[in-house]
Scaffold this active site. Structure first.
Site, PDB file in Angstrom:
ATOM      1  CD  GLU A 125      -1.009  -0.113   3.772  1.00  0.00           C
ATOM      2  OE1 GLU A 125      -0.496  -0.029   4.880  1.00  0.00           O
ATOM      3  OE2 GLU A 125      -2.223  -0.291   3.596  1.00  0.00           O
ATOM      4  CE  LYS A 127       7.137   5.500   5.394  1.00  0.00           C
ATOM      5  NZ  LYS A 127       7.111   6.911   5.713  1.00  0.00           N
ATOM      6  CG  ASP A 129       5.524  12.826   3.023  1.00  0.00           C
ATOM      7  OD1 ASP A 129       6.167  13.579   2.288  1.00  0.00           O
ATOM      8  OD2 ASP A 129       5.820  12.620   4.211  1.00  0.00           O
ATOM      9  CE1 TYR A 235      -0.755   5.228   7.783  1.00  0.00           C
ATOM     10  CE2 TYR A 235      -0.289   3.744   9.591  1.00  0.00           C
ATOM     11  CZ  TYR A 235      -0.144   4.983   8.992  1.00  0.00           C
ATOM     12  OH  TYR A 235       0.601   5.942   9.588  1.00  0.00           O
ATOM     13  CE  LYS A 323      10.997   7.102   2.787  1.00  0.00           C
ATOM     14  NZ  LYS A 323      11.704   7.458   3.989  1.00  0.00           N
ATOM     15  CB  CYS A 428      11.005  46.869 -16.706  1.00  0.00           C
ATOM     16  SG  CYS A 428      10.489  45.525 -17.789  1.00  0.00           S
ATOM     17  CB  CYS A 431      10.494  48.130 -21.478  1.00  0.00           C
ATOM     18  SG  CYS A 431       9.710  48.541 -19.919  1.00  0.00           S
ATOM     19  CB  CYS A 446       7.408  46.549 -15.744  1.00  0.00           C
ATOM     20  SG  CYS A 446       7.508  47.543 -17.235  1.00  0.00           S
ATOM     21  CB  CYS A 452       6.862  46.797 -20.952  1.00  0.00           C
ATOM     22  SG  CYS A 452       7.788  45.335 -20.427  1.00  0.00           S
TER      23      CYS A 452
END
Ligand code: IVH
Length: 749
Positions: A125, A127, A129, A235, A323, A428, A431, A446, A452
């Protein structure tokens, strides 16, 4: 890191290293379990624990009293009641490859005295986290919930666990005493939504779903837990007054019958190759599960055999966690690039030496914003202990599911001497316009607008996207090509509509362009022609004004019904919009200066005074109020829209576009016949028969406009219990006031 191999260690070196590992792992345990703030990656943690175990195996006499191999988790933190687990909550030993799994199987066979060919079934099954939780039921009733803590003593989180909908509070068919154990976790979608919400409200940003789940469960105020979408998979179990069955899979089926969620990928297998095939299957589907898993757990299925196998000091002999390769990895940060988005936001992007994170090669990651690079969150509080991120740094990359990889940490011990603090640009990069960061905004923007190129291209891509003009044959790729085409440039939305009228020589070039023939060019022109008639809400959405999404555009369209009415209202309301901004700034200044809540409460007069001082003409004030009182609009969107229409370059582009359109279709106001069609209604107070969202949708489907505030233009106010100033204002203005039942009667078919 060059590390002496265990077989070459002298006894003195081994003693020294065991001491170092004990310190390091204790600290890591504490950070992970008690503070929800891991200091080591899972992979590094596992590696150190393994090394500790190998050294102990070679020098058993040197095993320390505080050896990490004798510890599970960490001491519970203060603040919660303590719970002594009736049966210890254990950890799992790890396997990292097929060979480890084969060793696991053969050590079990050896322990039980079974031959290599004797059938021995396992279950496999995912694991999960998250964090483990033990639920104690007495006579079917949930009486206690406890975290693992150090395995023997956990934290009492009963009130919090009761807020989790996956956890039944009463089980009809339970044995007298039943302890169900499993994992509390948060889905990717819920984790992202939580962080987005917290970003907007200045709340804590969690590094990953596990931390979010742990932080949410371990709240002293259970109401906070209730607001966090936690889930639970069962589980395993602790104390029982009667067995749950004869097999692990049978016990899982019992759990499912009792109303618990059991992971649907739990399966029984008769031989090892099937186990490994299931591991591969789960790993393949990992990204689409919607929650984090970090491996597959194998357990001996026969419970009588589990009993015989029993436990080592901290792990069962009958189970192992296989794992996955870690989803965290360390790599070098080679550069920080700045991307400029449609609304001018400057977003820093980490360019990384490519590294595999959970099976995917990652070479870019988001750095969020200026503060994040400097080691601060949106509240100015420290993150990563205040460590900043520099080009040349050794950084930790984190990747969960499909989300954009992030930089989670930086290793200062590997920082090159040449690394200098990153200076976020104030111009920016695309531009050269000023990039400014407004007070209270995490993002620097910007100010170049349509001059731009980066903003212009992104705006154009948005303009042709689905939900906007959606022009067939004109996608992001073509927009980029047209934008930078010197002879046939498309720099503003209006240019799209004049494409066909350009010089014949230039058009010939288009037809000669790679991938373009006569047909595709004429198809494109036909598709463009078709869009000269456009619904108002699509036009508004297509403009790409910040904060104006599809819903906002629809609300504006339904309110104003015509483009010219909307632009006239925006022009008229401009002085009030500016006054509003001034007042905002004045208020913000005061708020920053106000040291305590009592002083903060006195800020309102500053705002009123600022507005009064601005001397706004009454028609402007009225037009502004009218705009921001459209339900779902509000001042932020209103101001953004007002700014866009008052900006000369943008306005010119909007007007030029308008001139290219043949017709702008008014939005359908469904159900013109209904008794509330065209009426402006305001809901206030608590609704008891439906949610506010449902009431709003229903009113709108009947052709009513739903507004957030009461004015002379309001037709009906629906006032539920707890209604206050809005109801009073309605009565003062002589507006019709109904209770919820009265409203339902009015709109009843
Ligand atoms: S069985 C006695 N099954 O992993 C063994 N644990 O690293 C009890 N975990 O403490 C654990 N998914 O918090 C088991 N399907 C699963 C699991 C699982 C996640 C966690 C659990 C455990 C830790 C061990």
């Amino acid at each position: 890191m060059s590390e002496v191999s265990v077989s070459e260690l002298s006894e003195a070196e081994a003693r020294e290293e065991l001491k170092r590992l004990a310190g390091l792992l204790t600290q890591a345990n504490l950070a992970y379990h008690t503070e929800d703030a891991p200091v080591l990656t899972d992979a590094e943690y596992d590696r150190l624990r393994q090394r500790n175990a190998s050294i102990e195996a070679r020098f058993p006499d040197l095993t320390r009293d505080d050896s990490p191999s004798a510890q599970v988790g960490a001491k519970p933190s203060d603040g919660f009641g303590k719970v002594q687990h009736a049966v210890r909550m254990l950890s799992l030993s790890n396997a990292f490859d097929a060979e480890d799994v084969a060793d696991f199987d053969s050590s079990i066979r050896k322990y039980l005295g079974l031959g290599a060919n004797t059938p021995l079934a396992y279950i496999a099954e995912p694991k999960i986290d998250g964090l483990s939780l033990s639920l104690r039921y007495e006579d079917g009733r949930l009486v206690q919930a406890a975290t693992r803590g150090d395995g023997s003593v956990g934290e009492n989180v009963t009130a919090n666990a009761k807020t989790i909908s996956d956890i039944p509070q009463y089980i009809e068919s339970a044995p007298k005493i039943l302890e169900v154990r499993g994992e509390v976790y948060m889905s990717h979608a819920d984790f992202q939504a939580l962080n987005t919400r917290h970003q907007a409200t200045g709340g804590k940003i969690f590094a990953n779903p596990r931390n979010a789940a742990a932080g949410s469960l371990r709240q002293l105020d259970a109401e906070i837990t209730r607001a966090r979408p936690l889930r639970f998979f069962a589980y395993s179990w602790g104390e029982l007054s009667a067995p749950l069955g004869e097999t692990q899979i049978g016990a899982m089926n019992r759990f499912a019958e009792m109303g618990f969620q059991v992971n649907p990928l739990t399966q029984r297998f008769e031989n090892q190759s099937d186990l490994l095939a299931h591991y591969a299957h789960i790993e393949e589907n990992r990204a689409s599960l919607g929650y984090d898993i970090d491996g597959v757990v194998y357990k001996v299925d026969d419970l009588a055999l589990q009993d015989r196998l029993g436990f080592r000091s901290t792990t069962p002999r009958w189970a192992i966690a296989h794992k996955f390769p870690a989803e965290l990895a360390w790599t070098r940060l080679e550069a920080i690039d700045i991307q400029v988005g449609r609304t001018g936001a400057l977003s820093p992007v980490a360019r990384l030496a490519p590294v595999t994170v959970g099976g995917v090669v990652v070479s870019n990651a988001t750095l969020h914003n200026e503060d994040y690079i400097q080691g601060r969150d949106s509240n100015g509080d420290q993150i990563r202990d205040g460590k900043d991120i520099r080009v040349g740094d050794w950084v930790q990359v984190y990747r969960a599911g499909d989300v954009i990889p992030k930089i989670a940490d930086v290793d200062l011990s590997k920082r090159p001497d040449t690394a200098v603090p990153y200076e976020f640009p104030t111009l920016c990069p695309e531009c050269g316009s000023d990039a400014v960061r407004e007070e209270g905004d995490a993002v620097r923007r910007c100010t170049g607008g349509m001059i731009c190129p980066a903003q212009a291209v992104e705006k154009l891509k948005h303009f042709v996207s689905r939900g906007a003009f959606d022009i067939e044959g004109l996608g992001a790729k073509q927009i980029e090509a047209f934008y930078s085409d010197e002879t046939l440039p498309v720099r503003t939305p209006a240019d799209i509509f004049t494409l066909q009228d350009r010089d014949a020589n230039q058009l010939a070039k288009l037809k000669n362009r790679e991938g373009w023939g006569d047909t595709s060019a004429s198809n494109l022109f036909a598709a463009i022609e078709e869009r000269r008639a456009i619904p108002l809400q699509k036009l508004i959405f297509a403009l790409g004004v910040r904060h104006v999404g599809e819903v906002g555009a629809r609300d504006l369209a339904r309110h104003y019904l015509a483009w010219d009415r909307m632009t006239a209202a925006l022009d008229l309301s401009r002085p009030a919009a500016l006054a509003h901004r001034q007042a905002d700034l004045a208020e913000q200044k005061e708020r920053i200066a106000a040291a305590d809540a009592a002083r903060r409460a006195r800020i309102k007069p500053v705002r009123d005074a600022a507005i009064a001082q601005a001397d706004v003409p009454p028609e402007a004030a009225q037009a502004w109020d009218d705009l921001i009182s459209v339900d779902g609009i509000g001042a932020t969107l209103g101001l953004s829209l007002s700014d866009a229409f008052a900006n000369a370059t943008e306005r010119q582009a909007f007007d030029a576009l308008r001139a290219q359109l043949r017709s702008i279709e008014a939005p359908d106001l469904p159900n013109q016949e209904s008794p509330v069609a065209g009426k402006t209604v305001v809901f206030t107070g608590t609704l008891e028969k439906m949610t506010r969202a449902e009431a709003k949708a229903r009113a709108e489907s009947l052709g009513a406009k739903v507004s957030g505030s009461v004015s002379k233009k309001t037709d009906i106010v629906i006032a539920g219990p707890g209604a206050g100033s809005k109801e009073k204002k309605a009565r003062d203005l002589g507006v019709q006031v109904l209770d919820e039942d009265g409203w339902l009667e009015l709109i009843a078919p």
